[in-house]
Scaffold this motif. Structure first.
Motif, PDB file in Angstrom:
ATOM      1  N   ILE A  56       0.769  -1.092  -0.023  1.00 17.66           N
ATOM      2  CA  ILE A  56       0.040  -0.019   0.172  1.00 17.66           C
ATOM      3  C   ILE A  56       0.909   1.342  -0.098  1.00 17.66           C
ATOM      4  N   PRO A  57       2.016   1.406   0.898  1.00 19.45           N
ATOM      5  CA  PRO A  57       2.549   2.571   0.720  1.00 19.45           C
ATOM      6  C   PRO A  57       3.405   2.633  -0.709  1.00 19.45           C
ATOM      7  N   LEU A  58       3.683   1.579  -1.307  1.00 17.23           N
ATOM      8  CA  LEU A  58       4.229   1.668  -2.774  1.00 17.23           C
ATOM      9  C   LEU A  58       3.092   2.292  -3.848  1.00 17.23           C
ATOM     10  N   ILE A  59       2.079   1.867  -3.692  1.00 19.79           N
ATOM     11  CA  ILE A  59       1.014   2.132  -4.443  1.00 19.79           C
ATOM     12  C   ILE A  59       0.513   3.593  -4.328  1.00 19.79           C
ATOM     13  N   LEU A  60       0.344   3.866  -2.979  1.00 15.35           N
ATOM     14  CA  LEU A  60       0.056   5.518  -2.818  1.00 15.35           C
ATOM     15  C   LEU A  60       1.299   6.360  -3.128  1.00 15.35           C
ATOM     16  N   SER A  61       2.531   5.854  -3.133  1.00 17.27           N
ATOM     17  CA  SER A  61       3.557   6.843  -3.436  1.00 17.27           C
ATOM     18  C   SER A  61       3.501   7.421  -4.707  1.00 17.27           C
ATOM     19  N   ASP A  62       2.836   6.513  -5.667  1.00 13.16           N
ATOM     20  CA  ASP A  62       2.407   6.954  -6.856  1.00 13.16           C
ATOM     21  C   ASP A  62       1.628   8.063  -7.127  1.00 13.16           C
ATOM     22  N   LYS A  63       0.883   8.365  -6.093  1.00 15.06           N
ATOM     23  CA  LYS A  63      -0.258   9.177  -6.092  1.00 15.06           C
ATOM     24  C   LYS A  63       0.008  10.939  -5.884  1.00 15.06           C
ATOM     25  N   GLY A  64       1.258  11.045  -5.392  1.00 16.10           N
ATOM     26  CA  GLY A  64       1.557  12.162  -4.986  1.00 16.10           C
ATOM     27  C   GLY A  64       3.081  12.219  -4.245  1.00 16.10           C
ATOM     28  N   GLU A  65       3.475  13.195  -3.486  1.00 19.56           N
ATOM     29  CA  GLU A  65       4.703  13.183  -2.994  1.00 19.56           C
ATOM     30  C   GLU A  65       4.822  12.897  -1.293  1.00 19.56           C
ATOM     31  N   ASN A  66       3.560  12.510  -0.746  1.00 15.24           N
ATOM     32  CA  ASN A  66       3.322  12.483   0.516  1.00 15.24           C
ATOM     33  C   ASN A  66       4.141  11.759   1.294  1.00 15.24           C
ATOM     34  N   LEU A  67       4.299  11.981   2.585  1.00 17.70           N
ATOM     35  CA  LEU A  67       5.000  11.254   3.456  1.00 17.70           C
ATOM     36  C   LEU A  67       4.348  10.082   4.256  1.00 17.70           C
ATOM     37  N   ILE A  68       4.632   8.778   3.871  1.00 18.81           N
ATOM     38  CA  ILE A  68       3.846   7.588   4.481  1.00 18.81           C
ATOM     39  C   ILE A  68       4.678   6.548   5.253  1.00 18.81           C
ATOM     40  N   THR A  69       3.994   6.318   6.367  1.00 12.84           N
ATOM     41  CA  THR A  69       4.553   5.531   7.551  1.00 12.84           C
ATOM     42  C   THR A  69       3.788   4.154   7.225  1.00 12.84           C
ATOM     43  N   GLY A  70       4.526   3.194   7.518  1.00 12.28           N
ATOM     44  CA  GLY A  70       3.771   1.859   7.290  1.00 12.28           C
ATOM     45  C   GLY A  70       4.325   1.132   8.789  1.00 12.28           C
ATOM     46  N   ILE A  71       3.291   0.494   9.312  1.00 13.25           N
ATOM     47  CA  ILE A  71       3.512  -0.077  10.411  1.00 13.25           C
ATOM     48  C   ILE A  71       3.091  -1.590  10.235  1.00 13.25           C
ATOM     49  N   GLU A  72       4.063  -2.646  10.719  1.00 14.22           N
ATOM     50  CA  GLU A  72       3.873  -3.961  10.450  1.00 14.22           C
ATOM     51  C   GLU A  72       4.547  -4.764  11.717  1.00 14.22           C
ATOM     52  N   VAL A  73       3.794  -5.727  11.948  1.00 11.72           N
ATOM     53  CA  VAL A  73       4.267  -6.726  13.177  1.00 11.72           C
ATOM     54  C   VAL A  73       5.178  -7.830  12.821  1.00 11.72           C
ATOM     55  N   GLN A  74       5.180  -8.169  11.807  1.00 11.55           N
ATOM     56  CA  GLN A  74       5.839  -9.380  11.716  1.00 11.55           C
ATOM     57  C   GLN A  74       7.641  -8.836  10.887  1.00 11.55           C
ATOM     58  N   SER A  75       8.474  -9.144  11.542  1.00  9.71           N
ATOM     59  CA  SER A  75       9.806  -8.559  11.437  1.00  9.71           C
ATOM     60  C   SER A  75      10.126  -9.103   9.788  1.00  9.71           C
ATOM     61  N   GLU A  76       9.915 -10.370   9.478  1.00  8.45           N
ATOM     62  CA  GLU A  76      10.404 -10.565   8.023  1.00  8.45           C
ATOM     63  C   GLU A  76       9.514  -9.792   6.961  1.00  8.45           C
ATOM     64  N   LEU A  77       8.277  -9.327   7.089  1.00  5.48           N
ATOM     65  CA  LEU A  77       7.868  -8.684   6.208  1.00  5.48           C
ATOM     66  C   LEU A  77       8.023  -7.248   6.151  1.00  5.48           C
ATOM     67  N   VAL A  78       8.641  -6.978   7.508  1.00  7.19           N
ATOM     68  CA  VAL A  78       9.219  -5.436   7.580  1.00  7.19           C
ATOM     69  C   VAL A  78      10.447  -5.363   6.700  1.00  7.19           C
ATOM     70  N   ASP A  79      11.409  -6.506   6.975  1.00  3.31           N
ATOM     71  CA  ASP A  79      12.719  -6.397   6.242  1.00  3.31           C
ATOM     72  C   ASP A  79      12.195  -6.356   4.746  1.00  3.31           C
ATOM     73  N   MET A  80      11.300  -7.232   4.210  1.00  4.40           N
ATOM     74  CA  MET A  80      11.156  -7.168   2.905  1.00  4.40           C
ATOM     75  C   MET A  80      10.498  -5.634   2.370  1.00  4.40           C
ATOM     76  N   ALA A  81       9.507  -5.289   3.262  1.00  3.99           N
ATOM     77  CA  ALA A  81       8.862  -3.931   2.875  1.00  3.99           C
ATOM     78  C   ALA A  81      10.268  -2.936   2.667  1.00  3.99           C
ATOM     79  N   ARG A  82      11.191  -2.969   3.714  1.00  2.00           N
ATOM     80  CA  ARG A  82      12.256  -1.942   3.799  1.00  2.00           C
ATOM     81  C   ARG A  82      12.980  -2.096   2.527  1.00  2.00           C
ATOM     82  N   ARG A  83      13.494  -3.425   1.928  1.00  3.93           N
ATOM     83  CA  ARG A  83      14.434  -3.485   1.089  1.00  3.93           C
ATOM     84  C   ARG A  83      13.414  -3.014  -0.271  1.00  3.93           C
ATOM     85  N   SER A  84      12.304  -3.262  -0.309  1.00  2.00           N
ATOM     86  CA  SER A  84      11.512  -2.674  -1.606  1.00  2.00           C
ATOM     87  C   SER A  84      11.532  -1.346  -1.571  1.00  2.00           C
TER      88      SER A  84
END
Length: 241
Positions: A56-84
């Protein structure tokens, strides 16, 4: 950049790449629908709860120049999201935080965000058939956070007049409306998603406004497939632009 069993998938419309791993919960059409129906305004500061691998942060980043914070509890998904985020060179605009959403009230001052998005776990804990993989169970079932948690935390995070946009199962619509009103969020827009004509709605995308006046607008039905089982023009635009 990629680790074992990971792959890059292409968000074609946005021309962005996202890391996925089938051992964890990959994004589905529901995430694309949430991104599509979320209106982003120029000055919106955005919080995405239950962010998963950051789609969702990636998709919404294409809609403007907004600052986006993503919150996720699973560390493995956090790591993948940060690398993306890093791969797409969006580090200055997207911040992925490893956190239980229930910690947001203690970690963020109230009324910090204009827009909250959420693709929460859909199924209650008493669901008979639960996924055997723990990562999938956490993503799909209310193991670590409930629908009520999401709306309570959204009330804390949103400014007065701020909006939350949530995708969920159609069968939970009354639960969503009840929980929204419990936390002073008024349902304002409803999109009903159908697999095809003459089928029951399976998915909904609901927008609520903190402190909003009563009055719900129901959009025209949205169909994913046509009668030939091909994507409708509307669905093709979500995928391909």
């Amino acid at each position: 950049m990629l680790q074992e069993n990971e792959r890059f998938d292409h968000l074609i419309k946005e021309d962005l790449h996202i890391i996925q791993n089938d051992a964890y919960f990959s994004f589905s059409t529901d995430a694309l629908l949430l991104g599509h129906f979320t209106e982003v305004r120029q000055r919106d500061r955005i919080l995405d709860m239950c962010t998963g691998n950051g789609v969702i942060p990636l998709i919404l980043s294409d809609k403007g120049e907004n600052l986006i914070t993503g919150i996720e509890v699973q560390s493995e998904l956090v790591d993948m999201a940060r690398r993306s985020v890093s791969y797409n060179q969006l580090e200055t605009r997207i911040n992925i935080m490893h956190m239980d959403i229930n910690e947001i009230p203690s970690q963020f001052k109230p009324s910090q965000f204009d827009l909250v998005t959420c693709n929460p776990p859909y199924f209650k804990m008493n669901q008979v058939h639960q996924h055997q993989l723990e990562a999938h169970k956490i993503a799909r079932h209310e193991v670590l956070c409930t629908l009520d948690d999401c709306l309570r935390v959204a009330n804390h995070a949103l400014k007065e007049g701020g909006r939350i946009v949530m995708v969920h199962r159609a069968e939970r619509m009354l639960d969503i409306f009840e929980s929204m009103r419990r936390y002073q969020i008024e349902p304002k827009k409803l999109n009903m998603i159908y697999s095809k004509q003459h089928k029951e709605a399976q998915t909904i995308v609901v927008e609520g406004r903190k402190g909003g006046r009563q009055g719900l607008k129901i959009a025209s039905p949205f169909y994913i497939y046509d009668q030939n089982n091909a994507y409708t023009d509307e669905m093709r635009r979500i995928y391909y632009g």
